[in-house]
Motif scaffolding. Structure first.
Motif, PDB file in Angstrom:
ATOM      1  N   PRO A  70      25.091  34.469  45.373  1.00 19.67           N
ATOM      2  CA  PRO A  70      25.899  35.614  44.948  1.00 19.67           C
ATOM      3  C   PRO A  70      25.887  35.864  43.440  1.00 19.67           C
ATOM      4  O   PRO A  70      25.949  37.015  43.006  1.00 19.67           O
ATOM      5  CB  PRO A  70      27.307  35.294  45.436  1.00 19.67           C
ATOM      6  CG  PRO A  70      27.271  33.952  46.034  1.00 19.67           C
ATOM      7  CD  PRO A  70      25.875  33.473  46.100  1.00 19.67           C
ATOM      8  N   GLU A  71      25.785  34.813  42.628  1.00 23.06           N
ATOM      9  CA  GLU A  71      25.764  34.998  41.172  1.00 23.06           C
ATOM     10  C   GLU A  71      24.509  35.763  40.754  1.00 23.06           C
ATOM     11  O   GLU A  71      24.576  36.695  39.943  1.00 23.06           O
ATOM     12  CB  GLU A  71      25.831  33.652  40.439  1.00 23.06           C
ATOM     13  CG  GLU A  71      27.162  32.932  40.601  1.00 23.06           C
ATOM     14  CD  GLU A  71      27.269  32.126  41.898  1.00 23.06           C
ATOM     15  OE1 GLU A  71      26.235  31.962  42.607  1.00 23.06           O
ATOM     16  OE2 GLU A  71      28.377  31.688  42.222  1.00 23.06           O
ATOM     17  N   THR A  74      24.772  39.373  41.952  1.00 23.95           N
ATOM     18  CA  THR A  74      25.687  40.128  41.092  1.00 23.95           C
ATOM     19  C   THR A  74      24.991  40.551  39.810  1.00 23.95           C
ATOM     20  O   THR A  74      25.067  41.721  39.406  1.00 23.95           O
ATOM     21  CB  THR A  74      26.940  39.280  40.767  1.00 23.95           C
ATOM     22  OG1 THR A  74      27.625  38.982  41.982  1.00 23.95           O
ATOM     23  CG2 THR A  74      27.872  40.006  39.819  1.00 23.95           C
ATOM     24  N   VAL A  97      31.455  44.249  35.758  1.00 22.16           N
ATOM     25  CA  VAL A  97      31.484  43.186  36.759  1.00 22.16           C
ATOM     26  C   VAL A  97      32.854  42.518  36.668  1.00 22.16           C
ATOM     27  O   VAL A  97      33.229  42.003  35.611  1.00 22.16           O
ATOM     28  CB  VAL A  97      30.366  42.147  36.541  1.00 22.16           C
ATOM     29  CG1 VAL A  97      30.534  40.971  37.489  1.00 22.16           C
ATOM     30  CG2 VAL A  97      28.995  42.787  36.740  1.00 22.16           C
ATOM     31  N   ASN A  99      35.109  39.499  37.963  1.00 22.27           N
ATOM     32  CA  ASN A  99      35.198  38.231  38.675  1.00 22.27           C
ATOM     33  C   ASN A  99      36.590  38.189  39.305  1.00 22.27           C
ATOM     34  O   ASN A  99      37.587  38.010  38.604  1.00 22.27           O
ATOM     35  CB  ASN A  99      34.971  37.056  37.725  1.00 22.27           C
ATOM     36  CG  ASN A  99      34.985  35.734  38.453  1.00 22.27           C
ATOM     37  OD1 ASN A  99      35.813  35.499  39.328  1.00 22.27           O
ATOM     38  ND2 ASN A  99      34.061  34.875  38.094  1.00 22.27           N
ATOM     39  N   SER A 136      32.731  40.260  42.071  1.00 23.46           N
ATOM     40  CA  SER A 136      32.165  38.967  42.459  1.00 23.46           C
ATOM     41  C   SER A 136      33.283  37.937  42.500  1.00 23.46           C
ATOM     42  O   SER A 136      34.419  38.227  42.154  1.00 23.46           O
ATOM     43  CB  SER A 136      31.089  38.544  41.452  1.00 23.46           C
ATOM     44  OG  SER A 136      31.680  38.276  40.196  1.00 23.46           O
ATOM     45  N   ASP A 139      34.412  34.498  46.845  1.00 23.91           N
ATOM     46  CA  ASP A 139      34.164  33.269  47.590  1.00 23.91           C
ATOM     47  C   ASP A 139      35.154  32.167  47.204  1.00 23.91           C
ATOM     48  O   ASP A 139      35.385  31.231  47.965  1.00 23.91           O
ATOM     49  CB  ASP A 139      32.753  32.727  47.304  1.00 23.91           C
ATOM     50  CG  ASP A 139      31.677  33.749  47.499  1.00 23.91           C
ATOM     51  OD1 ASP A 139      31.475  34.554  46.575  1.00 23.91           O
ATOM     52  OD2 ASP A 139      31.044  33.742  48.561  1.00 23.91           O
ATOM     53  N   VAL A 168      30.119  41.521  46.167  1.00 22.01           N
ATOM     54  CA  VAL A 168      29.044  40.569  46.413  1.00 22.01           C
ATOM     55  C   VAL A 168      29.670  39.209  46.693  1.00 22.01           C
ATOM     56  O   VAL A 168      30.510  38.741  45.916  1.00 22.01           O
ATOM     57  CB  VAL A 168      28.102  40.461  45.192  1.00 22.01           C
ATOM     58  CG1 VAL A 168      26.996  39.459  45.468  1.00 22.01           C
ATOM     59  CG2 VAL A 168      27.533  41.814  44.821  1.00 22.01           C
ATOM     60  N   TYR A 169      29.278  38.593  47.809  1.00 22.43           N
ATOM     61  CA  TYR A 169      29.736  37.226  48.071  1.00 22.43           C
ATOM     62  C   TYR A 169      28.709  36.501  48.924  1.00 22.43           C
ATOM     63  O   TYR A 169      27.724  37.083  49.367  1.00 22.43           O
ATOM     64  CB  TYR A 169      31.141  37.198  48.684  1.00 22.43           C
ATOM     65  CG  TYR A 169      31.299  37.696  50.099  1.00 22.43           C
ATOM     66  CD1 TYR A 169      31.494  36.801  51.148  1.00 22.43           C
ATOM     67  CD2 TYR A 169      31.303  39.052  50.390  1.00 22.43           C
ATOM     68  CE1 TYR A 169      31.681  37.255  52.447  1.00 22.43           C
ATOM     69  CE2 TYR A 169      31.489  39.514  51.669  1.00 22.43           C
ATOM     70  CZ  TYR A 169      31.672  38.604  52.705  1.00 22.43           C
ATOM     71  OH  TYR A 169      31.853  39.050  53.982  1.00 22.43           O
TER      72      TYR A 169
END
Length: 194
Positions: A70-71, A74, A97, A99, A136, A139, A168-169
Motif C-alpha cells: 500500500p505504501e 500510495t 496524501v 495518512n 492511506s 490498515d 489505498v490499503y
C-alpha cells in the motif's frame, strides 16, 4: 538540475529554482511526502500506467484500491496525480496524501490538549480542499464508532464532481467493532477498483 523530476526534459542550461513548473511540482511532492530519492520516481512503465488508469478512472468519485504494497501504491498514485494534474494549479486545490492513522491520532491528541495542533489543522484544510485526495494508513486503524464516522464523513464531504478521493490499503481485512463498520465496508466495496 538534480532535484527536479523534469530535469531530463528541461531546456534551461542552468536552473535558478525560479521555474514555476519546479515550484508547483516540488510543492505537491512535499505535500504528498515524496522526495527526489523516492523509488516511485524509478517505477516501471506498467506501474505508472496502472496509476494513471486509477487516477483518471476515479475522477470526481471515490475509488478504493487494494495492494500488496500500500505504501508504494500510495506514492505511485500521488506521483501520477502530480504529473497529470499538478501544473497550472496556482498551488491551490491540488493533490494531498492523508495518512488516516496519523490523522486519527492527531484528533485524539487534541482531545487531551484541548487545542488542535498546526499539523491537524493543515490535515483538515488540505483534506477538504484537495481536488485529488489519497487516503492511506487505514490498515493501522481499529475502526470503532469514531474512526468509522470520521472516514464516512470525510467521504461524504468530498462528494463533488471536482473532487476525487482514493483510498489505498493492503490485502488484509480491516478490523472494526463499530455498528458503522459494515456501512463503511459496503461503501468501500462498491468503489473498489482492480
Amino acid at each position: 538540475m538534480v532535484d527536479c523530476i523534469y530535469s531530463p526534459h528541461c531546456t534551461w542550461k542552468q536552473c535558478d529554482y525560479a521555474c514555476p513548473i519546479f515550484a508547483e511540482i516540488s510543492y505537491w511532492m512535499e505535500r504528498c511526502n515524496i522526495d527526489i530519492r523516492n523509488p516511485v520516481l524509478k517505477s516501471d512503465q506498467a506501474a505508472i500506467n496502472k496509476g494513471i488508469e486509477i487516477i483518471e478512472g476515479g475522477t470526481g468519485k471515490l475509488s478504493v484500491f487494494r495492494s500488496k504494497s500500500p505504501e508504494t501504491a500510495t506514492d505511485t498514485l500521488a506521483y501520477c496525480a502530480i504529473c497529470l494534474h499538478g501544473r497550472g494549479t496556482a498551488l491551490k486545490k491540488g493533490i494531498y496524501v492523508l495518512n488516516y492513522a496519523e490523522y486519527i491520532d492527531e484528533i485524539k491528541r487534541s482531545w487531551q490538549s484541548k487545542y488542535e495542533s498546526e499539523d491537524l489543522q493543515f490535515m483538515r484544510i488540505w483534506s477538504n480542499s484537495a481536488n485529488y485526495l489519497i487516503i492511506s494508513g487505514i490498515d493501522y486503524v481499529k475502526f470503532g464508532d469514531f474512526e468509522c464516522q470520521t472516514l464516512l464523513r470525510l467521504i461524504q464531504d468530498r462528494r463533488n464532481p471536482s473532487k476525487s478521493t482514493y483510498i489505498v490499503y493492503g490485502k488484509e481485512n480491516l478490523i472494526g467493532t463499530s455498528d458503522f463498520f459494515g456501512r463503511l465496508l459496503s461503501i468501500m466495496k462498491g468503489a473498489e477498483v482492480n
